[in-house]
Design a protein around this motif. Structure first.
Motif, short mmCIF file in Angstrom:
data_model
loop_
_atom_site.label_atom_id
_atom_site.label_comp_id
_atom_site.label_asym_id
_atom_site.label_seq_id
_atom_site.Cartn_x
_atom_site.Cartn_y
_atom_site.Cartn_z
N MET A 21 0.84 -1.19 0.00
CA MET A 21 0.00 0.00 0.00
C MET A 21 0.88 1.25 0.00
O MET A 21 1.58 1.53 0.98
N PRO A 22 0.87 2.01 -1.09
CA PRO A 22 1.59 3.29 -1.09
C PRO A 22 0.78 4.35 -0.36
O PRO A 22 -0.45 4.34 -0.39
N HIS A 23 1.49 5.26 0.32
CA HIS A 23 0.82 6.38 1.00
C HIS A 23 1.61 7.67 0.76
O HIS A 23 2.78 7.77 1.14
N MET A 24 0.95 8.61 0.12
CA MET A 24 1.48 9.96 -0.09
C MET A 24 0.31 10.93 0.07
O MET A 24 -0.82 10.50 0.24
N HIS A 25 0.60 12.22 -0.01
CA HIS A 25 -0.47 13.20 0.11
C HIS A 25 -0.77 13.82 -1.26
O HIS A 25 -0.73 13.13 -2.27
N LEU A 26 -1.09 15.12 -1.27
CA LEU A 26 -1.64 15.77 -2.46
C LEU A 26 -0.68 15.90 -3.63
O LEU A 26 -1.11 16.06 -4.78
N ARG A 27 0.62 15.85 -3.37
CA ARG A 27 1.59 15.98 -4.46
C ARG A 27 2.05 14.63 -5.01
O ARG A 27 2.77 14.57 -6.00
N GLY A 28 1.65 13.53 -4.34
CA GLY A 28 2.02 12.20 -4.81
C GLY A 28 1.45 11.93 -6.18
O GLY A 28 0.27 12.20 -6.43
N LYS A 29 2.28 11.42 -7.10
CA LYS A 29 1.78 11.17 -8.46
C LYS A 29 2.03 9.76 -8.96
O LYS A 29 1.33 9.29 -9.86
N ALA A 30 3.01 9.04 -8.41
CA ALA A 30 3.29 7.67 -8.84
C ALA A 30 4.06 6.97 -7.73
O ALA A 30 4.71 7.62 -6.91
N GLY B 150 5.61 15.52 6.84
CA GLY B 150 4.81 16.09 7.91
C GLY B 150 3.46 15.42 8.01
O GLY B 150 3.02 14.72 7.09
N GLN B 151 2.79 15.64 9.12
CA GLN B 151 1.51 14.98 9.41
C GLN B 151 0.32 15.60 8.69
O GLN B 151 -0.69 14.93 8.48
N GLN B 152 0.41 16.86 8.34
CA GLN B 152 -0.72 17.54 7.71
C GLN B 152 -0.80 17.21 6.23
O GLN B 152 0.21 16.94 5.58
N THR B 153 -1.99 17.29 5.68
CA THR B 153 -2.19 16.99 4.26
C THR B 153 -1.40 17.95 3.37
O THR B 153 -0.96 17.58 2.29
N HIS B 154 -1.18 19.20 3.82
CA HIS B 154 -0.41 20.15 3.00
C HIS B 154 1.09 19.85 3.06
O HIS B 154 1.86 20.40 2.29
N ASP B 155 1.51 18.98 4.00
CA ASP B 155 2.88 18.45 4.00
C ASP B 155 2.86 17.19 3.12
O ASP B 155 1.88 16.92 2.44
N GLU B 156 3.91 16.41 3.17
CA GLU B 156 3.94 15.16 2.39
C GLU B 156 4.41 14.00 3.24
O GLU B 156 5.02 14.18 4.29
N MET B 157 4.12 12.83 2.76
CA MET B 157 4.65 11.57 3.29
C MET B 157 5.03 10.71 2.10
O MET B 157 4.45 10.84 1.03
N MET B 158 5.99 9.84 2.31
CA MET B 158 6.30 8.82 1.32
C MET B 158 6.53 7.55 2.12
O MET B 158 7.59 7.31 2.70
#
Length: 179
Positions: free
Chosen positions: A84-93, A161-169
């Motif tokens: 399961m991949p997990h990223m936020h709003l900037r994740g594209k692939a 970061g934890q917020q949606t405006h931050d990112e995770m990978m």
């Protein structure tokens, strides 16, 4: 989990859940619930979940295809059940690859059009056996450009970061130990 598979929940645990909420200007109640199904006896296989991630990345302003990679090594022989991949709003692939000892690298999951609104677990039809010391490499690509309509601010450097405006990978892998 399929029949005979379960996750261990030790006696007296404290369960912690992380839920991403994005402020919308209105106070909104939420009533999360948790459902557990108890096994009738000891399972044949204990399921483990491992996050493969990088928390030190920086996505430059305007970058339209910025890669971030994390790695993790299986400590024992294992059978992979799901990804399961997990990223936020900037994740594209996202891509999951294995580097097993004495074998060529291979892609085991490729998600060419990741969407934050469709975070899916990709369950394998049959478990995938991997030997101990196999390296799981997960790469996520990010679009921090003005061309990404979901991007909250293409002018800033983005970090973990934890917020949606931050990112995770984070690439999650579910597995059982042994073959």
């Amino acid at each position: 989990c399929p029949e005979g598979y379960a996750r261990r929940l030790p006696r007296g645990p404290i369960l912690e859940f992380q839920v991403h909420y994005t402020p919308n200007g209105n106070a909104t109640p939420d009533t999360p619930q948790l459902g557990l199904i108890w096994a009738d006896g000891p399972p044949r296989h204990e399921v483990h979940t491992q996050g493969v991630f990088d928390m030190r990345f920086q996505i430059p302003p305007g970058a339209a295809n910025h890669p971030v990679t994390g790695t993790w090594m299986f400590p024992t022989d294992a059978r992979i059940l799901a990804f399961m991949p997990h990223m936020h709003l900037r994740g594209k692939a996202a891509r999951f690859e294995l580097s097993a000892p004495f074998e060529d690298d291979r892609t085991v999951l490729d998600v060419p059009r990741y969407d934050f609104n469709w975070q899916l677990a990709y369950e394998l039809a049959e478990p995938l056996a991997v030997p101990a010391r196999t390296v799981m490499r997960v790469t996520g690509w990010f679009d921090n450009s003005a061309g990404n309509p979901a991007n909250p601010d293409p002018t800033r450097t983005v970090r973990f970061g934890q917020q949606t405006h931050d990112e995770m990978m984070i690439g999650y892998v579910e597995y059982v130990a042994g073959h």
